[in-house]
Write a protein that holds these residues in place. Structure first.
Motif, mmCIF file in Angstrom:
data_model
loop_
_atom_site.group_PDB
_atom_site.id
_atom_site.type_symbol
_atom_site.label_atom_id
_atom_site.label_comp_id
_atom_site.label_asym_id
_atom_site.label_seq_id
_atom_site.Cartn_x
_atom_site.Cartn_y
_atom_site.Cartn_z
ATOM 1 N N ALA A 127 0.989 -1.115 0.102
ATOM 2 C CA ALA A 127 0.174 0.051 -0.001
ATOM 3 C C ALA A 127 0.793 1.363 -0.152
ATOM 4 O O ALA A 127 0.606 2.331 -0.663
ATOM 5 N N ARG A 128 1.902 1.349 0.812
ATOM 6 C CA ARG A 128 2.755 2.547 0.738
ATOM 7 C C ARG A 128 3.537 2.607 -0.241
ATOM 8 O O ARG A 128 3.616 3.816 -0.989
ATOM 9 N N ARG A 130 3.313 1.384 -3.229
ATOM 10 C CA ARG A 130 2.515 1.582 -4.673
ATOM 11 C C ARG A 130 2.690 3.015 -5.066
ATOM 12 O O ARG A 130 2.736 3.270 -6.134
ATOM 13 N N THR A 131 2.305 4.086 -4.019
ATOM 14 C CA THR A 131 2.435 5.422 -4.498
ATOM 15 C C THR A 131 3.822 6.016 -4.188
ATOM 16 O O THR A 131 4.122 7.139 -4.602
ATOM 17 N N ALA A 132 4.536 5.654 -3.035
ATOM 18 C CA ALA A 132 5.699 6.328 -2.195
ATOM 19 C C ALA A 132 7.007 5.777 -2.834
ATOM 20 O O ALA A 132 8.023 6.293 -2.266
ATOM 21 N N ARG A 138 7.388 1.005 -7.641
ATOM 22 C CA ARG A 138 6.086 1.385 -8.171
ATOM 23 C C ARG A 138 5.757 0.570 -9.477
ATOM 24 O O ARG A 138 4.769 -0.026 -9.310
#
Lengths: 219, 219
Positions: A127-128, A130-132, A138
């Motif tokens: 979750a982290r 994936r965007t950051a 990513r």
DNA sequence: CCTTTCAGTGAACGTCTGTTCACTCAATAC
DNA sequence: GTATTGAGTGAACAGACGTTCACTGAAAGG
């Protein structure tokens, strides 16, 4: 305290314990590194932790890290691989059992929720990052999610909806469902105590979504 | 080169330029710090950048940072505030104009897309820090999103759907829509070149979702 | 049994980190 | 016109950082 010498905040690999093949000992350290990175990144994220922190947590000298991973980014890719390997086997299970259930939502959602519960740190990582995460990480995650979406597409088509809906619309529906489940998983990770509530709401929302699909272009 | 002395990779605050009140100069430096942090975090995330990097980018000495923010986390909260202040004013615009459009999707989506395009770095910041930021920052972002969801709920209720649907179902629908738009915004940020395609797909998906809502409990 | 392999060691490097402190000196207040 | 304020300075600190290198010593290979 007996033999492990568990330091201030260590979670030592402890590849000693006498009998163990060389490969076994190496694999044990590798696992310890993955787990340590997972634990450390939980308080921030991959890009914010250091090789030395990981080494200290594992209980090895910093340079030992390089015997297993060339960089933190490659370690991250390994974690992505590991996470999705587990996730995909769970999904296979869901899709294999799906036809048994009259309502596949009630059959699938609890299984997904259970998997999130049992693999919280991996889901939190995904979750982290994936965007950051670092760009390559990513990319890897988004690629895996795209693969899953594609599989769901063909699965939806197989249910016999293939003639009624265009392939494009089926793909969009699959994407809608996957995106929603990703959001739901994020919430389960972020607030595990509200699992029951989150799940109940997700169930209703998924039904709303499917009512939309069933009435789509059939009016 | 004339007077700014723009170093290797600086984006100097340049609060000189002679005439300027003390407060003006301070505000200009503050802005430069916010912009520098936004730019630096774009290559990773807030937790991975340093106070010194920000200061160097701005063109001030590290200690000057403390005159404006007590920590990077507080700077992050300021960026959240700024981002949502702009976002909310855009949403007000959307909702004010919504009744004019026969199909509010076609009226709203392009406005949202335009706002994302014009404020890419802020949206990228929110997308990253929502899941990977420091806990307080994550909280702040999720709180703002929850507020928007609540407003959308009351707005949906005002359209006259209040008697047909239960308040709980309206809230769940609003959450579904907001979650979807958040996902869409993430995609617009991640891959700006595919804006047209992303938007066209989102339009169809949002329609699927609304078809579901219209047929909900009215069968 | 001797040789090779290689996971883990430990010192050393130059650089970057957050934070402290006493300071300057121009804009403001009185 | 003098006093105060406060944004920005610059040195200094103790520690953490990634990476290099030559090394040890037990397991594996022959």
């Amino acid at each position: 305290m007996a033999q492990g010498e568990a330091g201030t905040a260590q979670e030592t690999a402890d590849p000693g314990d006498a009998t163990a093949s060389r490969a076994e000992r190496k694999e044990r350290t590798r696992r310890a590194i993955l787990d340590a990175a997972l634990a450390l990144a939980a308080d921030s994220n991959l890009a914010a932790i250091s090789l030395r922190q990981v080494a200290k947590q594992v209980g090895v000298v910093p340079t030992a890290f390089y015997r297993h991973f060339g960089s933190l980014e490659l370690l991250g890719l390994a974690l992505v691989d590991e996470s999705f390997r587990s996730l995909r086997s769970m999904l296979l299970d869901v899709w294999r059992h799906a036809p048994e259930y009259r309502d596949f939502i009630d059959g699938s959602l609890p299984i997904v929720a259970q998997h999130v519960r049992e693999n919280r740190s991996h889901y939190a990582f995904i979750a982290r990052e994936r965007t950051a995460g670092p760009p390559r990480v990513r990319e890897a995650i988004n690629h895996e999610i795209a693969l899953i979406t594609r599989e769901l597409s063909t699965d939806i088509a197989r249910t016999g909806a293939a003639e009624q809906y265009s392939p494009e619309d089926i793909a969009l529906l699959a994407d809608l469902i996957v995106s929603f489940v990703v959001t739901m998983a994020e919430r389960l990770v972020e607030d595990p105590d509200s699992e029951e509530r989150t799940l109940a709401e997700a169930r209703t929302q998924l039904r709303m979504l499917l009512v939309g699909a069933l009435n789509w272009r059939s009016r």
